[in-house]
Design a protein around this motif. Structure first.
Motif, PDB file in Angstrom:
ATOM      1  N   LYS A  11       0.843  -1.216  -0.109  1.00  0.00           N
ATOM      2  CA  LYS A  11       0.031  -0.014   0.044  1.00  0.00           C
ATOM      3  C   LYS A  11       0.804   1.324  -0.066  1.00  0.00           C
ATOM      4  N   VAL A  12       1.900   1.219   0.350  1.00  0.00           N
ATOM      5  CA  VAL A  12       2.929   2.265   0.465  1.00  0.00           C
ATOM      6  C   VAL A  12       4.196   1.967  -0.013  1.00  0.00           C
ATOM      7  N   ILE A  13       4.761   3.027  -0.751  1.00  0.00           N
ATOM      8  CA  ILE A  13       6.219   2.959  -1.592  1.00  0.00           C
ATOM      9  C   ILE A  13       7.008   3.892  -0.862  1.00  0.00           C
ATOM     10  N   PRO A  14       7.751   3.551  -0.009  1.00  0.00           N
ATOM     11  CA  PRO A  14       8.839   4.450   0.762  1.00  0.00           C
ATOM     12  C   PRO A  14       9.628   5.466  -0.321  1.00  0.00           C
ATOM     13  N   VAL A  15       9.697   6.692  -0.424  1.00  0.00           N
ATOM     14  CA  VAL A  15      10.471   7.282  -1.232  1.00  0.00           C
ATOM     15  C   VAL A  15      11.853   7.720  -0.474  1.00  0.00           C
ATOM     16  N   LEU A  16      12.876   7.313  -0.808  1.00  0.00           N
ATOM     17  CA  LEU A  16      14.190   7.158  -0.108  1.00  0.00           C
ATOM     18  C   LEU A  16      15.440   8.208  -0.706  1.00  0.00           C
ATOM     19  N   GLU A  17      15.870   9.156   0.024  1.00  0.00           N
ATOM     20  CA  GLU A  17      17.130   9.773  -0.284  1.00  0.00           C
ATOM     21  C   GLU A  17      18.037   9.156   0.498  1.00  0.00           C
ATOM     22  N   LEU A  18      18.981   8.312  -0.172  1.00  0.00           N
ATOM     23  CA  LEU A  18      20.061   7.794   0.707  1.00  0.00           C
ATOM     24  C   LEU A  18      21.332   7.908   0.062  1.00  0.00           C
ATOM     25  N   PRO A  21      25.588   3.707   0.992  1.00  0.00           N
ATOM     26  CA  PRO A  21      25.387   1.926   0.491  1.00  0.00           C
ATOM     27  C   PRO A  21      25.526   0.817   1.834  1.00  0.00           C
ATOM     28  N   SER A  22      26.349   1.308   2.589  1.00  0.00           N
ATOM     29  CA  SER A  22      26.754   0.246   3.542  1.00  0.00           C
ATOM     30  C   SER A  22      25.547   0.250   4.523  1.00  0.00           C
ATOM     31  N   THR A  23      24.807   1.218   4.795  1.00  0.00           N
ATOM     32  CA  THR A  23      23.654   0.949   5.665  1.00  0.00           C
ATOM     33  C   THR A  23      22.093   0.911   4.838  1.00  0.00           C
ATOM     34  N   ALA A  24      22.505   1.119   3.701  1.00  0.00           N
ATOM     35  CA  ALA A  24      21.214   1.281   2.609  1.00  0.00           C
ATOM     36  C   ALA A  24      20.446  -0.450   2.865  1.00  0.00           C
ATOM     37  N   PRO A  25      21.294  -1.512   2.926  1.00  0.00           N
ATOM     38  CA  PRO A  25      20.506  -2.751   2.971  1.00  0.00           C
ATOM     39  C   PRO A  25      19.540  -2.734   4.356  1.00  0.00           C
ATOM     40  N   GLU A  40      11.363   3.153  -3.622  1.00  0.00           N
ATOM     41  CA  GLU A  40      11.837   4.161  -4.760  1.00  0.00           C
ATOM     42  C   GLU A  40      13.086   4.683  -3.846  1.00  0.00           C
ATOM     43  N   ILE A  41      14.308   4.589  -4.712  1.00  0.00           N
ATOM     44  CA  ILE A  41      15.567   5.248  -4.264  1.00  0.00           C
ATOM     45  C   ILE A  41      15.632   6.612  -5.327  1.00  0.00           C
ATOM     46  N   THR A  42      15.453   7.765  -4.841  1.00  0.00           N
ATOM     47  CA  THR A  42      15.591   8.898  -5.699  1.00  0.00           C
ATOM     48  C   THR A  42      17.045   9.300  -6.119  1.00  0.00           C
ATOM     49  N   LEU A  43      17.283   9.669  -7.416  1.00  0.00           N
ATOM     50  CA  LEU A  43      18.351  10.030  -7.982  1.00  0.00           C
ATOM     51  C   LEU A  43      18.892  11.435  -7.447  1.00  0.00           C
ATOM     52  N   ARG A  44      18.876  11.524  -6.163  1.00  0.00           N
ATOM     53  CA  ARG A  44      19.190  12.945  -5.764  1.00  0.00           C
ATOM     54  C   ARG A  44      20.443  12.913  -4.896  1.00  0.00           C
ATOM     55  N   THR A  45      21.020  11.646  -4.964  1.00  0.00           N
ATOM     56  CA  THR A  45      22.330  11.784  -4.062  1.00  0.00           C
ATOM     57  C   THR A  45      23.459  10.863  -5.209  1.00  0.00           C
ATOM     58  N   PRO A  46      24.500  11.546  -5.120  1.00  0.00           N
ATOM     59  CA  PRO A  46      25.746  10.865  -6.007  1.00  0.00           C
ATOM     60  C   PRO A  46      25.782   9.345  -5.765  1.00  0.00           C
ATOM     61  N   GLU A  47      25.321   8.846  -4.582  1.00  0.00           N
ATOM     62  CA  GLU A  47      25.536   7.375  -4.458  1.00  0.00           C
ATOM     63  C   GLU A  47      24.344   6.615  -4.605  1.00  0.00           C
ATOM     64  N   ALA A 182      10.466   6.612   6.113  1.00  0.00           N
ATOM     65  CA  ALA A 182      11.592   6.280   6.622  1.00  0.00           C
ATOM     66  C   ALA A 182      12.435   7.690   6.577  1.00  0.00           C
ATOM     67  N   PRO A 183      12.174   8.426   7.668  1.00  0.00           N
ATOM     68  CA  PRO A 183      12.600   9.722   7.953  1.00  0.00           C
ATOM     69  C   PRO A 183      14.087   9.790   7.930  1.00  0.00           C
ATOM     70  N   LYS A 184      14.711  10.645   7.665  1.00  0.00           N
ATOM     71  CA  LYS A 184      16.085  10.894   7.446  1.00  0.00           C
ATOM     72  C   LYS A 184      16.712  10.608   8.982  1.00  0.00           C
ATOM     73  N   GLN A 185      15.985  11.103  10.212  1.00  0.00           N
ATOM     74  CA  GLN A 185      16.589  11.104  11.455  1.00  0.00           C
ATOM     75  C   GLN A 185      16.372   9.631  11.994  1.00  0.00           C
ATOM     76  N   LEU A 186      15.471   8.956  11.468  1.00  0.00           N
ATOM     77  CA  LEU A 186      15.514   7.588  12.115  1.00  0.00           C
ATOM     78  C   LEU A 186      16.711   6.780  11.321  1.00  0.00           C
ATOM     79  N   ILE A 187      16.797   7.170   9.934  1.00  0.00           N
ATOM     80  CA  ILE A 187      17.863   6.293   9.365  1.00  0.00           C
ATOM     81  C   ILE A 187      19.239   6.516   9.899  1.00  0.00           C
TER      82      ILE A 187
END
Ligand code: 3PG
Length: 204
Positions: A11-18, A21-25, A40-47, A182-187
């Motif tokens: 029902k929900v697609i997390p939109v992630l700006e990560l 790569p070591s903590t992404a999994p 959904e991993i946004t192409l908003r970071t070089p990584e 998946a808010p940035k502060q929790l990540i």
């Protein structure tokens, strides 16, 4: 899987700006555990591409797509990585043609009836509605359902735990997307149980 079936997985697609790569999994695992396996991993970071590679290699249960896809070069890169889907904020016919050529399920965005008509004439029946709340939210989606009842949406942009159920109850909404899962502060705090709890609540 076509894009409509893919969106029906959760029902929900997390939109992630990560950017790590070591903590992404770990992020992906926490979300999958809460039933949100379409990421959904946004192409908003070089990584971003390295992040998607890391998730695909380490979290096989995740369905991994790129967001903020704005160029044909990005589509070529998505193809190289064998990504599961791609999302664009808007609709642009040449980009749609490149996405179709890639064979990767594609979800472009629309915010008006004219954009919807253009996308529909290109052959699409499943679209992102972006920016959902700013572009009229629930009222707009109800209005579009009259003339375009065969078009289904994933609204994204301004969705949160307070309004997600109202969006999900609309007949022309398949799922919703958003960053609140998946808010940035929790990540940053690596608070994986809390991320799982947010995903579980949105999917319930
Ligand atoms: C985006 O492209 O940033 C997404 O639509 C997420 O929007 P949100 O942060 O308002 O959930």
């Amino acid at each position: 899987m076509n894009i409509r079936s893919l969106l029906a997985v959760s029902k929900v697609i997390p939109v992630l700006e990560l950017n790590d790569p070591s903590t992404a999994p770990d992020v992906a695992r926490a979300l999958c555990k809460g039933g949100a396996s379409v990421l959904e991993i946004t192409l908003r970071t070089p990584e971003a591409f390295d992040v998607m590679t890391a998730i695909k290699e380490n979290v096989p249960e995740a369905i991994v797509g790129a967001g903020t896809v704005n160029t044909e070069a990005q589509i070529a890169r998505c193809k190289d990585l064998n990504l599961d889907f791609m999302v664009s904020p808007g609709f642009h016919k040449p980009l749609f043609d490149a996405a179709k050529e890639s064979g990767i399920p594609y979800l472009p965005g629309i915010a008006t009836a004219s954009e919807l008509l253009a996308a529909s004439h290109a052959g699409l029946d499943t679209l992102k509605f972006f920016p959902a709340v700013a572009a009229g939210g629930i009222t707009m989606l109800k209005a579009l359902n009259g003339p375009y009842g065969d078009i289904k949406f994933c609204p994204t942009g301004g969705i949160n735990s307070d309004n997600c159920k109202d969006f999900l109850n609309l007949p022309n909404v398949i799922c919703v997307g958003g960053s609140w899962i998946a808010p940035k502060q929790l990540i940053q705090a690596q608070a994986w149980d809390e991320v799982t709890a947010l995903a579980t609540a949105a999917n319930s």
